[in-house]
Design a protein around this motif. Structure first.
Motif, short mmCIF file in Angstrom:
data_model
loop_
_atom_site.label_atom_id
_atom_site.label_comp_id
_atom_site.label_asym_id
_atom_site.label_seq_id
_atom_site.Cartn_x
_atom_site.Cartn_y
_atom_site.Cartn_z
N VAL A 119 0.82 -1.21 0.00
CA VAL A 119 0.00 0.00 0.00
C VAL A 119 0.86 1.27 0.00
CG1 VAL A 119 -1.99 -1.13 1.08
CG2 VAL A 119 -0.35 0.05 2.51
N LEU B 228 0.93 4.44 -2.61
CA LEU B 228 0.72 5.82 -2.18
C LEU B 228 1.97 6.68 -2.36
CD1 LEU B 228 -1.33 4.99 1.02
CD2 LEU B 228 -2.19 6.08 -1.05
N LEU C 184 0.35 7.34 7.24
CA LEU C 184 -0.80 7.36 6.33
C LEU C 184 -1.68 8.56 6.60
CD1 LEU C 184 -2.03 3.63 6.23
CD2 LEU C 184 -0.75 4.88 4.49
N TYR C 185 -1.95 8.81 7.87
CA TYR C 185 -2.93 9.82 8.24
C TYR C 185 -2.39 11.23 8.07
CZ TYR C 185 -6.78 11.92 10.88
OH TYR C 185 -7.86 12.66 11.25
N VAL D 14 0.92 11.13 4.33
CA VAL D 14 0.25 10.89 3.05
C VAL D 14 -1.03 11.72 3.02
CG1 VAL D 14 -0.89 9.15 1.62
CG2 VAL D 14 1.20 8.56 2.86
N VAL E 103 -5.18 9.04 0.74
CA VAL E 103 -5.55 7.64 0.97
C VAL E 103 -6.89 7.36 0.31
CG1 VAL E 103 -6.18 5.93 2.72
CG2 VAL E 103 -4.21 7.43 3.11
N ARG E 104 -7.84 8.26 0.52
CA ARG E 104 -9.17 8.10 -0.08
C ARG E 104 -9.08 8.05 -1.60
NH1 ARG E 104 -11.46 12.22 3.67
NH2 ARG E 104 -12.29 11.05 5.45
N LEU F 190 -9.21 6.11 9.12
CA LEU F 190 -8.56 5.34 8.06
C LEU F 190 -9.43 4.14 7.67
CD1 LEU F 190 -4.84 5.47 9.25
CD2 LEU F 190 -5.71 6.35 7.07
N THR G 297 -12.06 3.32 3.79
CA THR G 297 -12.22 2.17 2.90
C THR G 297 -13.68 1.82 2.68
OG1 THR G 297 -12.25 0.50 4.66
CG2 THR G 297 -10.08 1.19 3.85
N LEU H 137 -6.88 -1.92 3.66
CA LEU H 137 -6.67 -0.81 2.74
C LEU H 137 -6.28 -1.33 1.36
CD1 LEU H 137 -6.44 2.26 2.25
CD2 LEU H 137 -4.08 2.14 3.06
N MET I 204 -7.94 -0.83 -2.29
CA MET I 204 -7.19 -0.13 -3.34
C MET I 204 -7.12 -0.97 -4.60
SD MET I 204 -3.93 1.39 -1.38
CE MET I 204 -3.77 3.15 -1.26
#
Lengths: 291, 581
Positions: A26, A30, A125-126, A129, A134-135, A176, A180, A262, A266
């Motif tokens: 992942v 990203l 990630l939060y 990124v 992420v979305r 997070l 998803t 995730l 994806m």
């Protein structure tokens, strides 16, 4: 492309390799670049009980290796994360410890100044990124999938040292998870310990906590418990299965690693995120995916 | 005569030595489980296991591993290219020399009818392989003594291995060179093979050999003309050429021959060709006889370990075969240090000053213990501590070039320690995590007995608190406390609200927590305030702490409760260890 020094710790390569696999997959999607270091050693976590200096020296070596490369650390395991964060904190504030660390690192041609950060995978990630990115990476959303978010003590607390999230009302993992398409359920025992730190020291209490949590998550209607730590994960996975965490109706709460969840949303395949098929595998998860 | 006597004697010692060592594989055991089998039973079971594998699809795995890991040594290549080149040179060159040259009459002569050691390609290859081995030895010396590869320790055995290899190779090259110049060797050959005894013809042949082959003749050669050489060449073609190629092909021997030319007559007269010949074959035979007792035994044990580990697994294989494999693995370890280099516990080994945390050191120590060598109690204790303070990252097992299942050894020994009454403080820590996982080796009963014993040993025995021999770290920063938030002496802020105890999941797990834990978290803070440090450090609560930090997070007075527990655990462990010494 943001680069991090990937810190795997001891437990993941030996027992939860799917976490590494899914996280790499992942993060690659990203646009995060990971750098591996053979010189990373134990974070010091297991020796904290009996030898504080050995613990801090062990942690400090890793911090210095990342510093030498000029990289922030991305840590997958929450116990490693907590241990490294605490070591940083102690070195910063304890002059004697600091001198000890300097001396030990000097012998290995390293130094530590604390210029670089130690971050958990979920924080990267939060925050780094970003939730929006992420979305944006999500191609198929879960529908009607209910998830119990397992935060993990050593990331959450002591919050003043770990600086991971609000220790009373954490949101990172919930958001997070919801990115998803899954629903992050409210469950009373969300902030409790998984029990893993006492496994081998007091199995009874350790498993009792795991059982309570699993039952609680189940009661809240969760299909899966979402983890981002190898200790938490194993506690609900192999340890839980071996000691039967079923709630009396034969139902258990299986764990799923966040990067696996995730990754699937994806568009990555089950094999790509290290999900085996089978009773505890992801085959059931796929049925929640919208096509 | 001496050649044959020493050959057979060394062969006998070699065979007896191997038999003794291999008998040990079946008769001895590493203390990883309580199962016992007789040596003969283990031998039969091992044979059964091997036959079972040979007649199953797993034989394909054996082939693959034999090719990739034994012949091509992929595992070494993955770790270190220079080391792979070194090992391939030594082992490849030596094996080829053994087959082509040492066993020439048995192997090469049967495969190739026209074989003669002084004919190409054999003439050239013998030198080439010898030089390949010497290059390998040179790299080894460079790595060990100049480059200083980390964690690669050099003991007498390692030096012996390099010396014997160098001795065999150099004596061979020197022998070849000196023999090239040797007139007596030439003379012997002429008497045996020359198709003529006409002095004029022999003179021509000798002139040709002196001119072309570098023989150093004691006879004065006044007039060497091309006619004489021409005649000599004809005779050479008739009598010698079938077995002799030009000496330059044996390039290393040829260089030696060139170098010793000025003193060739002296060397020949002093019997150097014979002396070197003795040195050469005696060093070979000594190496052979001593092989089972030296590091070189790994050329037998390591392939066995690689192959066995490729097809065995600790859960499905017969326990007797696992025991046998474990003893064999101790012989397969060459102490190359790869495991110690990659070991996750290296910083802990340094901080605790116990080198037995490093896998290669543990292997050597286990080998001593298993073979019944006398080991002091103290050393034994250090080894066991080393085995226990393993973070179970399995890196040693992943990287071991000999394919040794070190992980299984550590887990097995750890479990046995718990079963047999081990109760050092660090068993009450995440070091006990891996043994407790499902599929881990030790039974839950044995584990909880061990942890109970350890907690009991650490418990405060009651009575008035005596002086603490090690000063508690808590107090050290008391003065600067307000400025230094690390100071664990934050317990002074406790006003007894009991939020810690109320939030503690361990306390909540017991019906009567005071009985199981001795003191509850707020009582520990209270004890510290009263100066009852020993009482606090002697409670079971601190060892049953999950380290979930809820108490600390929820404390309205910012007392660092969980961190104080860590300090108390450190203190209690130190105290107990100090008492034991």
């Amino acid at each position: 492309m943001k680069k991090y020094a990937l810190f795997l710790g001891c437990n993941i390569p030996a027992r939860v390799p799917q976490y590494e696999k899914a996280a790499r997959a992942v993060l690659d999607r990203l646009g995060i670049e990971l750098v591996d270091f053979r010189r990373f050693k134990c974070c010091g976590y297991p020796i904290q009980n009996v030898d504080r200096e050995a613990y801090v020296l062990s942690a400090a070596g890793n911090l210095a290796v990342a510093e030498e490369a000029g990289l922030d650390m991305l840590v997958l395991c929450k116990c490693c994360y907590g241990s490294l964060r605490k070591a940083r904190y102690l070195i910063e504030r304890d002059e004697k410890l600091r001198r000890l660390v300097d001396r030990s690192l000097q012998g290995r041609g390293l130094r530590y100044s604390g210029r670089y950060e130690v971050k958990h995978f979920l924080s990267v990630l939060y925050h780094d990124v970003g939730l929006d990115a992420v979305r944006a990476g999500i191609t198929r959303r879960f529908q009607d999938l209910r998830i119990a978010a397992q935060y993990g003590c050593h990331a959450l607390r002591p919050s003043e040292i770990t600086r991971f999230d609000d220790p009373i009302r954490p949101r990172i993992l919930d958001e997070l998870v919801e990115a998803t398409g899954a629903v992050s359920v409210d469950w009373p025992m969300k902030l409790e310990c998984c029990g893993a730190p006492l496994l081998g020291v007091n199995d009874q209490v350790s498993l009792e906590l795991t059982r309570k949590k699993a039952a609680d998550g189940k009661r809240a209607g969760a299909h899966y418990l979402c983890t981002a730590c190898p200790y938490c994960h194993q506690q609900f996975d192999s340890v839980g299965r071996a000691s039967d965490l079923s709630d009396g109706e034969g139902q258990t709460l299986s764990p799923i690693l966040y990067p696996q969840l995730l990754g699937l949303s994806m568009g990555l395949g089950e094999a790509a995120v290290g999900l085996e098929t089978g009773p505890n595998g992801g085959s059931n998860l796929l049925s929640f995916l919208s096509t | 005569m001496l050649f044959h006597v020493s050959l057979y004697a060394s062969l006998l010692v070699f065979i007896a030595g191997c038999a003794y060592k291999i008998y040990g594989w079946f008769a001895r055991k590493v203390d990883t489980s309580d199962v016992e089998f007789s040596a003969s039973r283990r031998f039969v079971l091992a044979l059964g296991g091997m036959l079972g594998t040979l007649f199953s699809p797993r034989v394909l795995v054996l082939f693959k591993v034999f090719l990739l890991d034994v012949i091509l040594q992929r595992r070494i290549l993955k770790e270190d290219v220079l080391r792979w080149v070194m090992h391939m040179c030594i082992y490849g060159g030596f094996m080829l020399l053994l087959l082509m040259h040492a066993l020439g009459s048995l192997v090469t002569a049967n495969l190739f009818e026209e074989y003669a050691s002084t004919l190409n390609p054999y003439f050239f290859l013998r030198d080439f392989f010898g030089i390949v081995v010497l290059v390998g030895v040179a790299i080894a010396v460079y790595r060990r003594f100049i480059l200083g590869v980390p964690r690669l320790s050099t003991g007498p055995m390692d030096v012996y291995a390099l010396v014997i290899l160098a001795l065999i190779m150099l004596s061979g090259v020197l022998l070849e060179g000196v023999k090239m110049t040797s007139y007596s060797a030439y003379d012997r050959m002429v008497q045996e093979y020359a198709d003529t005894d006409d002095p004029a013809e022999l003179k021509a042949l000798e002139a040709y050999w002196v001119h072309t082959f570098g023989i150093v003749s004691p006879k004065p050669m006044d007039s060497v003309d091309s006619d004489l050489l021409e005649q000599g060449r004809d005779l050479h073609e008739m009598s010698c050429m079938a077995c002799h190629d030009a000496p330059g092909w044996a390039f290393s021997g040829y260089l030696v021959a060139k170098a010793v030319r000025p003193m060739a007559l002296f060397l020949d007269g002093a019997g150097f060709p014979d002396i070197l010949w003795y040195i050469h074959f005696l060093s070979c035979f000594f190496g052979l006889a001593y092989l089972p007792f030296s590091k070189m035994f790994h050329i037998i044990a390591t392939p066995c370990s690689l192959l066995a580990n490729a097809v065995m697994d600790s859960e499905r294989s017969h326990p007797a075969n696992v025991l046998t494999r474990q003893v064999m693995e101790l012989d397969a370890c060459t102490r190359c240090g790869t495991c110690s280099l990659r070991c996750s516990a290296v910083p802990m080994a340094e901080a605790t000053e116990n080198r037995y945390l490093l896998p290669a050191e543990k292997m050597a120590a286990l080998k001593d213990l298993v073979s019944g060598r006398k080991v002091s109690d103290r050393a034994r204790e250090a080894v066991m501590e080393g085995v226990y303070l393993c973070t179970n990252c399995d890196r040693c097992t992943v990287v071991c070039p000999s394919g040794i299942n070190l992980r299984e050894l550590w887990l097995g020994v750890k479990s046995r320690l718990l079963e047999t009454g081990y109760s050092r403080p660090f068993i009450l820590s995440p070091f006990s995590y891996a043994v407790s996982l499902p599929g881990g080796v030790s039974g839950e009963g044995a584990r909880s007995r061990a942890t109970d014993r350890a907690k009991e040993a650490l418990r405060h025995e009651g009575g008035p608190p005596g002086p603490v021999s090690t000063p508690l770290r808590l107090g050290e920063d008391r003065g600067a406390d307000a400025l230094n938030p690390v100071a664990a002496s934050s317990f002074t802020y406790c006003f007894g609200c009991q939020a810690c105890t109320a939030s503690c999941p361990v306390v909540a797990a017991y019906d009567r927590p005071e009985e199981a834990l001795d003191l509850l978290p707020h009582q520990i803070m209270c004890s510290l305030a009263l100066g009852l440090v020993e009482t606090a450090a002697g409670s079971r609560m601190i060892w049953d702490c999950l380290t979930c930090y809820k108490c600390q997070e929820y404390c309205p007075q910012l007392v660092r409760i969980a961190d104080i527990f860590f300090e108390l655990k450190n203190l209690a462990a130190r105290e107990l260890e100090a008492k034991a010494v």
